[in-house]
Design a protein around this motif. Sequence first.
Motif, PDB file in Angstrom:
ATOM      1  N   VAL A   1     -58.715   9.448  42.826  1.00 39.63           N
ATOM      2  CA  VAL A   1     -58.014   9.976  41.665  1.00 39.63           C
ATOM      3  C   VAL A   1     -59.064  10.126  40.572  1.00 39.63           C
ATOM      4  CG1 VAL A   1     -56.244   9.541  39.929  1.00 39.63           C
ATOM      5  CG2 VAL A   1     -55.870   8.825  42.306  1.00 39.63           C
ATOM      6  N   ALA A   2     -59.146  11.277  39.942  1.00 37.12           N
ATOM      7  CA  ALA A   2     -60.208  11.518  38.958  1.00 37.12           C
ATOM      8  C   ALA A   2     -59.629  12.113  37.689  1.00 37.12           C
ATOM      9  CB  ALA A   2     -61.275  12.441  39.531  1.00 37.12           C
ATOM     10  N   LEU A   3     -60.015  11.539  36.561  1.00 38.94           N
ATOM     11  CA  LEU A   3     -59.619  12.066  35.256  1.00 38.94           C
ATOM     12  C   LEU A   3     -60.865  12.432  34.467  1.00 38.94           C
ATOM     13  CD1 LEU A   3     -57.559  12.696  33.020  1.00 38.94           C
ATOM     14  CD2 LEU A   3     -57.764  10.295  32.290  1.00 38.94           C
ATOM     15  N   ALA A   4     -61.050  13.732  34.224  1.00 40.98           N
ATOM     16  CA  ALA A   4     -62.098  14.201  33.321  1.00 40.98           C
ATOM     17  C   ALA A   4     -61.522  14.173  31.916  1.00 40.98           C
ATOM     18  CB  ALA A   4     -62.545  15.608  33.702  1.00 40.98           C
ATOM     19  N   PHE A   5     -62.090  13.309  31.062  1.00 42.85           N
ATOM     20  CA  PHE A   5     -61.459  13.109  29.768  1.00 42.85           C
ATOM     21  C   PHE A   5     -62.059  13.989  28.685  1.00 42.85           C
ATOM     22  CE2 PHE A   5     -64.621   9.585  29.866  1.00 42.85           C
ATOM     23  CZ  PHE A   5     -65.242   9.705  28.621  1.00 42.85           C
ATOM     24  N   ASP A   6     -61.336  14.072  27.588  1.00 47.17           N
ATOM     25  CA  ASP A   6     -61.627  14.959  26.469  1.00 47.17           C
ATOM     26  C   ASP A   6     -62.336  14.168  25.373  1.00 47.17           C
ATOM     27  OD1 ASP A   6     -61.569  17.041  24.630  1.00 47.17           O
ATOM     28  OD2 ASP A   6     -59.400  16.954  24.310  1.00 47.17           O
ATOM     29  N   LEU A   7     -63.146  14.869  24.587  1.00 46.26           N
ATOM     30  CA  LEU A   7     -63.832  14.252  23.453  1.00 46.26           C
ATOM     31  C   LEU A   7     -63.375  14.789  22.108  1.00 46.26           C
ATOM     32  CD1 LEU A   7     -67.570  14.266  24.647  1.00 46.26           C
ATOM     33  CD2 LEU A   7     -66.006  12.317  24.634  1.00 46.26           C
TER      34      LEU A   7
ATOM     35  N   GLU B   1     -66.971  19.792  34.245  1.00 49.73           N
ATOM     36  CA  GLU B   1     -66.384  18.477  34.528  1.00 49.73           C
ATOM     37  C   GLU B   1     -65.094  18.605  35.334  1.00 49.73           C
ATOM     38  OE1 GLU B   1     -69.228  18.418  31.512  1.00 49.73           O
ATOM     39  OE2 GLU B   1     -67.257  19.359  31.272  1.00 49.73           O
ATOM     40  N   ARG B   2     -64.348  19.664  35.104  1.00 49.98           N
ATOM     41  CA  ARG B   2     -63.131  19.854  35.901  1.00 49.98           C
ATOM     42  C   ARG B   2     -63.474  20.019  37.376  1.00 49.98           C
ATOM     43  NH1 ARG B   2     -62.197  23.279  31.301  1.00 49.98           N
ATOM     44  NH2 ARG B   2     -60.726  22.282  29.862  1.00 49.98           N
ATOM     45  N   ARG B   3     -64.527  20.790  37.656  1.00 50.56           N
ATOM     46  CA  ARG B   3     -64.948  20.948  39.053  1.00 50.56           C
ATOM     47  C   ARG B   3     -65.399  19.619  39.644  1.00 50.56           C
ATOM     48  NH1 ARG B   3     -67.409  25.780  37.147  1.00 50.56           N
ATOM     49  NH2 ARG B   3     -69.432  24.761  37.063  1.00 50.56           N
ATOM     50  N   ARG B   4     -66.084  18.824  38.845  1.00 48.69           N
ATOM     51  CA  ARG B   4     -66.522  17.521  39.349  1.00 48.69           C
ATOM     52  C   ARG B   4     -65.332  16.613  39.648  1.00 48.69           C
ATOM     53  NH1 ARG B   4     -71.555  17.375  35.152  1.00 48.69           N
ATOM     54  NH2 ARG B   4     -73.049  18.396  36.533  1.00 48.69           N
ATOM     55  N   ALA B   5     -64.336  16.623  38.775  1.00 45.48           N
ATOM     56  CA  ALA B   5     -63.135  15.836  39.037  1.00 45.48           C
ATOM     57  C   ALA B   5     -62.454  16.320  40.314  1.00 45.48           C
ATOM     58  CB  ALA B   5     -62.177  15.922  37.850  1.00 45.48           C
ATOM     59  N   ASP B   6     -62.379  17.633  40.488  1.00 52.66           N
ATOM     60  CA  ASP B   6     -61.774  18.171  41.703  1.00 52.66           C
ATOM     61  C   ASP B   6     -62.556  17.745  42.944  1.00 52.66           C
ATOM     62  OD1 ASP B   6     -60.013  19.390  39.966  1.00 52.66           O
ATOM     63  OD2 ASP B   6     -60.778  21.432  40.296  1.00 52.66           O
TER      64      ASP B   6
ATOM     65  N   HIS C   1     -78.544  18.276  34.626  1.00 54.33           N
ATOM     66  CA  HIS C   1     -77.476  18.391  35.622  1.00 54.33           C
ATOM     67  C   HIS C   1     -76.509  19.518  35.308  1.00 54.33           C
ATOM     68  CE1 HIS C   1     -74.322  17.031  32.879  1.00 54.33           C
ATOM     69  NE2 HIS C   1     -75.326  16.428  32.283  1.00 54.33           N
ATOM     70  N   HIS C   2     -76.541  20.036  34.075  1.00 57.13           N
ATOM     71  CA  HIS C   2     -75.509  20.962  33.599  1.00 57.13           C
ATOM     72  C   HIS C   2     -75.956  22.405  33.773  1.00 57.13           C
ATOM     73  CE1 HIS C   2     -72.420  22.721  31.082  1.00 57.13           C
ATOM     74  NE2 HIS C   2     -71.873  21.538  30.889  1.00 57.13           N
ATOM     75  N   PRO C   3     -75.213  23.219  34.511  1.00 60.69           N
ATOM     76  CA  PRO C   3     -75.583  24.630  34.666  1.00 60.69           C
ATOM     77  C   PRO C   3     -75.723  25.307  33.309  1.00 60.69           C
ATOM     78  CG  PRO C   3     -73.837  24.043  36.198  1.00 60.69           C
ATOM     79  CD  PRO C   3     -74.001  22.877  35.282  1.00 60.69           C
ATOM     80  N   PRO C   4     -76.510  26.376  33.244  1.00 60.54           N
ATOM     81  CA  PRO C   4     -76.730  27.058  31.955  1.00 60.54           C
ATOM     82  C   PRO C   4     -75.425  27.478  31.297  1.00 60.54           C
ATOM     83  CG  PRO C   4     -78.251  27.878  33.623  1.00 60.54           C
ATOM     84  CD  PRO C   4     -77.275  26.999  34.339  1.00 60.54           C
ATOM     85  N   VAL C   5     -75.417  27.418  29.963  1.00 56.80           N
ATOM     86  CA  VAL C   5     -74.239  27.808  29.190  1.00 56.80           C
ATOM     87  C   VAL C   5     -74.568  29.058  28.382  1.00 56.80           C
ATOM     88  CG1 VAL C   5     -73.295  25.481  29.042  1.00 56.80           C
ATOM     89  CG2 VAL C   5     -74.936  26.237  27.335  1.00 56.80           C
ATOM     90  N   GLY C   6     -73.528  29.790  28.008  1.00 54.60           N
ATOM     91  CA  GLY C   6     -73.741  31.054  27.311  1.00 54.60           C
ATOM     92  C   GLY C   6     -73.744  30.926  25.806  1.00 54.60           C
TER      93      GLY C   6
ATOM     94  N   PRO D   1     -58.600   4.566  44.945  1.00 54.75           N
ATOM     95  CA  PRO D   1     -59.537   4.230  43.877  1.00 54.75           C
ATOM     96  C   PRO D   1     -59.691   5.418  42.937  1.00 54.75           C
ATOM     97  CG  PRO D   1     -60.694   4.577  45.950  1.00 54.75           C
ATOM     98  CD  PRO D   1     -59.234   4.562  46.269  1.00 54.75           C
ATOM     99  N   ALA D   2     -60.109   5.137  41.716  1.00 61.09           N
ATOM    100  CA  ALA D   2     -60.095   6.180  40.687  1.00 61.09           C
ATOM    101  C   ALA D   2     -61.401   6.203  39.916  1.00 61.09           C
ATOM    102  CB  ALA D   2     -58.919   5.957  39.733  1.00 61.09           C
ATOM    103  N   VAL D   3     -61.687   7.376  39.352  1.00 60.44           N
ATOM    104  CA  VAL D   3     -62.914   7.582  38.580  1.00 60.44           C
ATOM    105  C   VAL D   3     -62.559   8.228  37.249  1.00 60.44           C
ATOM    106  CG1 VAL D   3     -65.195   8.652  38.509  1.00 60.44           C
ATOM    107  CG2 VAL D   3     -64.235   7.892  40.704  1.00 60.44           C
ATOM    108  N   LEU D   4     -63.027   7.595  36.167  1.00 63.15           N
ATOM    109  CA  LEU D   4     -62.948   8.166  34.833  1.00 63.15           C
ATOM    110  C   LEU D   4     -64.232   8.938  34.594  1.00 63.15           C
ATOM    111  CD1 LEU D   4     -61.117   8.087  32.259  1.00 63.15           C
ATOM    112  CD2 LEU D   4     -62.601   6.241  31.452  1.00 63.15           C
ATOM    113  N   LEU D   5     -64.123  10.220  34.254  1.00 62.24           N
ATOM    114  CA  LEU D   5     -65.282  11.104  34.193  1.00 62.24           C
ATOM    115  C   LEU D   5     -65.449  11.655  32.781  1.00 62.24           C
ATOM    116  CD1 LEU D   5     -67.428  12.534  36.061  1.00 62.24           C
ATOM    117  CD2 LEU D   5     -65.821  14.423  36.194  1.00 62.24           C
ATOM    118  N   GLY D   6     -66.604  11.354  32.162  1.00 64.10           N
ATOM    119  CA  GLY D   6     -66.840  11.761  30.787  1.00 64.10           C
ATOM    120  C   GLY D   6     -67.824  12.907  30.672  1.00 64.10           C
TER     121      GLY D   6
END
Length: 258
Positions: free
Chosen positions: A60-66, A47-52, A203-208, A32-37
Amino acid sequence: MTTITTRTVEYPADGLTMTGHLALPAGVDRRPAVLLGPEGMGLSDVERRRADALAELGYVALAFDLHGGRYLGDPEEMLARCMPLLADPDRMRGIGRAALDVLRTEPRTDPDRIAAVGYGTGGAIALELGRGGVSLRAIGTVNALTTGRPGEAARIRCPVWAGVGSEDPIMPPAQRNAFTAEMQAAGVDWRLAVYGGALHAFHHPPVGHPVVPGVGYHPRHAQRAWRDVVDLLAECLPVTGDPQEHRRQTTKRVLGAP
């Protein structure tokens, strides 16, 4: 830790060359697969870590681009691109369908067992795929309680889980009510989790870099939201051999939980 493999995939969408992150579980069988936005800023290591992590769980996981391989750390630039996009369901569906085509054509993907999970703009795209009639097993969205064109939610034929912070000024109670009314009127199997005290993108860790007002990380609720997403997938898209302890360890890896 389960051995996974990852690779970058390029594909056209929205007049751009998108760069996604594909993560594959161990083995050679179909899964089974997950599309991750991602959030409106675009695809990042979060998102890459989440897909991993999803690949470690057997998906199967695809973190897609915007944004054509770009990460928009300037809030003004991000809003200038995302606001017109969020107002155009057909553009959102085009971006989502292009990524979905990549995921479906991956030999490891079971094309009949795919879920879409997204955060912010990525979550809005996941919902629009459902409203567009795409066959999905589940839709999960955080910070994206967006409503669609009249009547189109009736095309959603899978459970929908949504999460939002109680103090999110971008998705206030009126927007929550409009979203849940739309889901209910359409006969969707929906649920809403409201995380007390949390802001937008909790949900998103702090960004710089600067962020739009109303954004704030909430570590405890970030862990809970991830577990809720994993539970949604376990219910609607089960993978054989998914021990609870493995899922707990994956949550720690994704979020840095103690």
